[in-house]
Design a protein around this motif. Structure first.
Motif, PDB file in Angstrom:
ATOM      1  N   HIS A 114       0.856  -1.187   0.000  1.00 43.31           N
ATOM      2  CA  HIS A 114       0.000   0.000   0.000  1.00 43.31           C
ATOM      3  C   HIS A 114       0.895   1.241   0.000  1.00 43.31           C
ATOM      4  O   HIS A 114       1.870   1.300   0.753  1.00 43.31           O
ATOM      5  CB  HIS A 114      -0.911  -0.002   1.226  1.00 43.31           C
ATOM      6  N   PRO A 115       0.592   2.225  -0.839  1.00 42.49           N
ATOM      7  CA  PRO A 115       1.470   3.417  -0.923  1.00 42.49           C
ATOM      8  C   PRO A 115       1.695   4.123   0.403  1.00 42.49           C
ATOM      9  O   PRO A 115       2.735   4.760   0.610  1.00 42.49           O
ATOM     10  CB  PRO A 115       0.721   4.330  -1.914  1.00 42.49           C
ATOM     11  N   GLY A 116       0.732   4.008   1.321  1.00 41.91           N
ATOM     12  CA  GLY A 116       0.875   4.678   2.607  1.00 41.91           C
ATOM     13  C   GLY A 116       1.620   3.871   3.645  1.00 41.91           C
ATOM     14  O   GLY A 116       1.882   4.365   4.751  1.00 41.91           O
ATOM     15  N   SER A 117       2.003   2.627   3.311  1.00 43.35           N
ATOM     16  CA  SER A 117       2.690   1.775   4.278  1.00 43.35           C
ATOM     17  C   SER A 117       4.152   2.191   4.433  1.00 43.35           C
ATOM     18  O   SER A 117       4.816   2.540   3.447  1.00 43.35           O
ATOM     19  CB  SER A 117       2.632   0.316   3.824  1.00 43.35           C
ATOM     20  N   PRO A 118       4.675   2.140   5.658  1.00 44.67           N
ATOM     21  CA  PRO A 118       6.116   2.380   5.842  1.00 44.67           C
ATOM     22  C   PRO A 118       6.982   1.396   5.056  1.00 44.67           C
ATOM     23  O   PRO A 118       8.156   1.663   4.802  1.00 44.67           O
ATOM     24  CB  PRO A 118       6.318   2.203   7.354  1.00 44.67           C
TER      25      PRO A 118
END
Length: 656
Positions: free
Chosen positions: A495-499
């Motif tokens: 996911h693009p928002g995952s670290p």
């Protein structure tokens, strides 16, 4: 020369084991008539074979190099999210040794001991391991040979990326020391957790690949006339009189001229037939000959010679995934060469011709790697399926590595699809998968494709170690000085928002890297200005992955996991009542004068790049056959043409 219609011994299959058996037997007695039947072309003096650095071309399915046969799963696999696996097998004299990655490792001692067969323990086999080697690396132990036909060295060059990898691996708990070249992590019989500069099947003097056909077959045919070679000939079946093997029938490898008509050539064997057609080839020959599961054979109207349900079962392989990272533009990689830059290609080919001992093409550019086992903390994150396997298979055998990892100085990919730049590839190799497959004929006609189920990832326990190894190699990459970001197309889709999300540079920036006008770096997921260099020393914390991230990795594994060309296990050496096919002397149960001698005989997996194991099975088979025939193996072997090798242990051993 006209091929004889009758010989003493017929060896079916010219892979590594078959070459050893045929060459050793013929050299042992010049009066013994030996025939070697191979389905592919002769590899002699083929520049696509003997130049180490161009091996990638031989792996491509483009119709230019017809050096492999491709087995595709008959049915789509739900374990691979509807995908079919493809397993290429070498189709050339020398087998995989003529086209493989040239990576030299050895199996762990317990791998051989687990065969539980008299004469096959690691202690029993060590003299044969030494007999086949001409070891050309610095070494401080007595487990290697220095006068054998197979040259093993570091190759022409070791890139700086390899040293960078070793340093960074130490930072994530995979150790080395200042004398790590003497550790022999990947080639001793005991170490299961450590990093090393990996050895290669490359002659350090000539810069040429060290393949089995050159070492064992051509060398004998140059000095004796009793070894008869038939190439482009596919063995159809073994000819039996009752249960006694008395010959073989073979056909042309490609049935183009005869318009589908089956035309067999028969050659008689006075003493023995040896099947050495590989894990996928040997069981098919047995079944077409009447040796296998009687229910299958009767359905195909094949006369049953020996009812052996284990034939074609318990197929095993090693699995690999790969991830690609950007590296600094001053790094030495194969990318410009693979991209087709003519100036680079001309320069490297000239270097190989003039100074092969120092040439980049005298290397596979797989210069460093590691064996790893998980810690107690890491085991807690690997799930119940793998932990059960750990407790029953790995826990009490500390010499077994769970995963291999390696770095390639360049992108192992289609460069026409890649953005400009320089890359490194991290491979993750699962050495002991719990998954199993099978292969069986669907017709007595050798041209009809078999039923094949690779079984890839059909045991859930296999996902956790690959997932863990992906994370480990990613952490190594992030700590390397040359690291310049991830090529996101060759990583899981987080996911693009995952670290854990991968970061890449845009195409415009990538183009500006040629020539290297500035350095782009990434640190803990935050982009630096072009003027600010990447500092790997600032990376102190590992990436934290969520359950969603782990699911993304598992999906990526299912979509991309592939073979390492390490097939084994379909004609296992174990008791007949347990599904075995051959006994400890490699005799096929229920027959006489018939042996199997290739990696199909392995009852369990081997944690290694399996060329070394195939050679070893060949050496063991040659010794057994010589005993049967009242002969003695002659050593040292005949000299290797075109590849003078210094013999004897080096007078001085230096790390430099």
């Amino acid at each position: 020369m006209v091929a004889p219609k009758e010989v003493d011994v017929i060896v079916c299959g010219g892979g590594p084991a078959g070459c050893v058996v045929a060459g050793r037997l013929a050299y042992a007695d010049p009066n013994l008539q030996v025939m070697l039947v191979e389905g592919g072309n002769n590899n002699r003096d083929d520049p696509w074979v003997y130049r180490p650095g161009i091996y990638v071309k031989n792996m491509q399915r483009d119709g230019v190099n017809d050096k492999a046969t491709f087995y595709t799963d008959t049915m789509a696999s739900s374990y691979l999210r509807g995908r079919k696996s493809i397993v290429p097998c070498a189709n050339i004299l020398g087998g995989g040794s003529s086209i493989n990655f040239q990576m030299y490792t050895r199996a762990s001692a317990s791998d051989w001991d687990d065969f539980k067969s008299e004469g096959w323990t690691a202690k029993d086999l060590l003299p044969l391991m030494k007999r086949l080697e001409n070891y050309q690396k610095p070494c401080n132990n007595d487990t290697h040979g220095y006068d054998g036909p197979i040259a093993i060295s570091n190759g022409g060059q070791i890139t700086q990326l390899a040293w960078d990898f070793v340093r960074a691996a130490d930072a994530v708990g995979v150790p080395f020391n200042e004398d790590f070249r003497f550790l022999n992590v990947c080639i001793d019989l005991e170490t299961s957790h450590g990093t090393e500069i990996w050895a290669k099947y490359v002659n350090r003097v000539t810069g040429r690949r060290s393949d089995a056909a050159t070492a064992y077959v051509h060398s004998v045919m140059d000095v004796q006339s009793n070894l008869h070679l038939r190439t482009n000939s596919r063995v159809s079946r073994v000819i039996f009189e009752g249960t006694k093997a008395v010959g073989v029938a073979f056909v042309h490898s490609r049935n183009r001229a005869h318009k589908g008509e089956l035309r067999e050539t028969i050659v008689r064997a006075r003493k023995c037939v040896v099947l050495s057609s590989g894990t996928l080839g040997t069981p098919q020959i047995l079944e077409r000959s009447g040796v296998g599961n009687s229910e299958l054979l009767k359905k195909l109207d094949i006369k049953v010679v020996s009812d052996l349900p284990g034939v074609g079962e318990q197929y095993q392989d090693h699995y690999t995934t790969l991830s690609i990272f950007r590296v600094s533009n001053e790094s030495t990689t194969s990318d410009d060469f693979m991209r087709g830059d003519k100036e680079t290609q001309d320069k490297l080919f000239a270097q190989w011709e003039n100074v092969p001992e120092k040439a980049l093409l005298s290397s596979n550019l797989i210069d460093a790697g590691f064996k790893i086992r998980p810690t107690e903390e890491e085991l807690k994150e690997m799930g119940p399926e793998f932990n059960k396997l750990w407790d029953t298979y790995f826990k009490d055998k500390p010499d077994k590595p769970v995963m291999f990892g390696s770095i390639v100085s360049g992108a192992y990919a289609d460069h026409s699809l890649l953005p400009p730049g320089k890359y490194m590839t991290m491979f993750q190799y699962l050495e002991y998968p719990a998954s199993r497959g099978k292969i069986h004929i669907q017709s007595a006609n050798p041209y009809v494709e078999p039923f094949f189920d690779s079984g890839f990832m059909n045991n859930k326990a296999d996902f956790a170690p690959i997932r863990w190894s992906y994370k480990k190699t990613r952490e190594v990459a992030r700590r390397m000085d040359a690291f310049r970001g991830e090529l996101t197309s060759h990583h899981p889709h987080f996911h693009p928002g995952s670290p854990a999300a991968c970061r890449d540079i845009d195409i415009r920036t990538a183009k500006q890297l040629l020539p290297n006008s500035f350095t782009v770096g990434i640190h803990m997921g935050t982009w630096h200005r072009p003027s600010e260099p990447y500092d790997a020393s600032k990376v102190h914390e590992d990436i934290v992955y969520t359950e969603e991230d782990d699911k993304a990795i598992d999906d990526w594994i299912a979509d991309h996991v592939e073979t390492t060309w390490h097939s084994l296990g379909t004609c296992a050496m174990k008791p007949r009542e347990e599904g075995g096919v051959v006994d400890q002397r490699l005799n096929v149960f229920g027959t006489t004068n018939l042996k199997c001698a290739d990696l199909s005989i392995c009852p369990d997996n081997l944690g290694t790049n399996t060329y070394s194991s195939a050679l070893l099975v060949g050496e063991k088979a040659a010794s057994l056959l010589c005993e049967d025939l009242g002969l003695k193996v002659r050593t040292p072997h005949a000299p290797v043409p075109h590849a003078p090798i210094p013999t004897g242990r080096p007078a001085t051993i230096s790390a430099k």
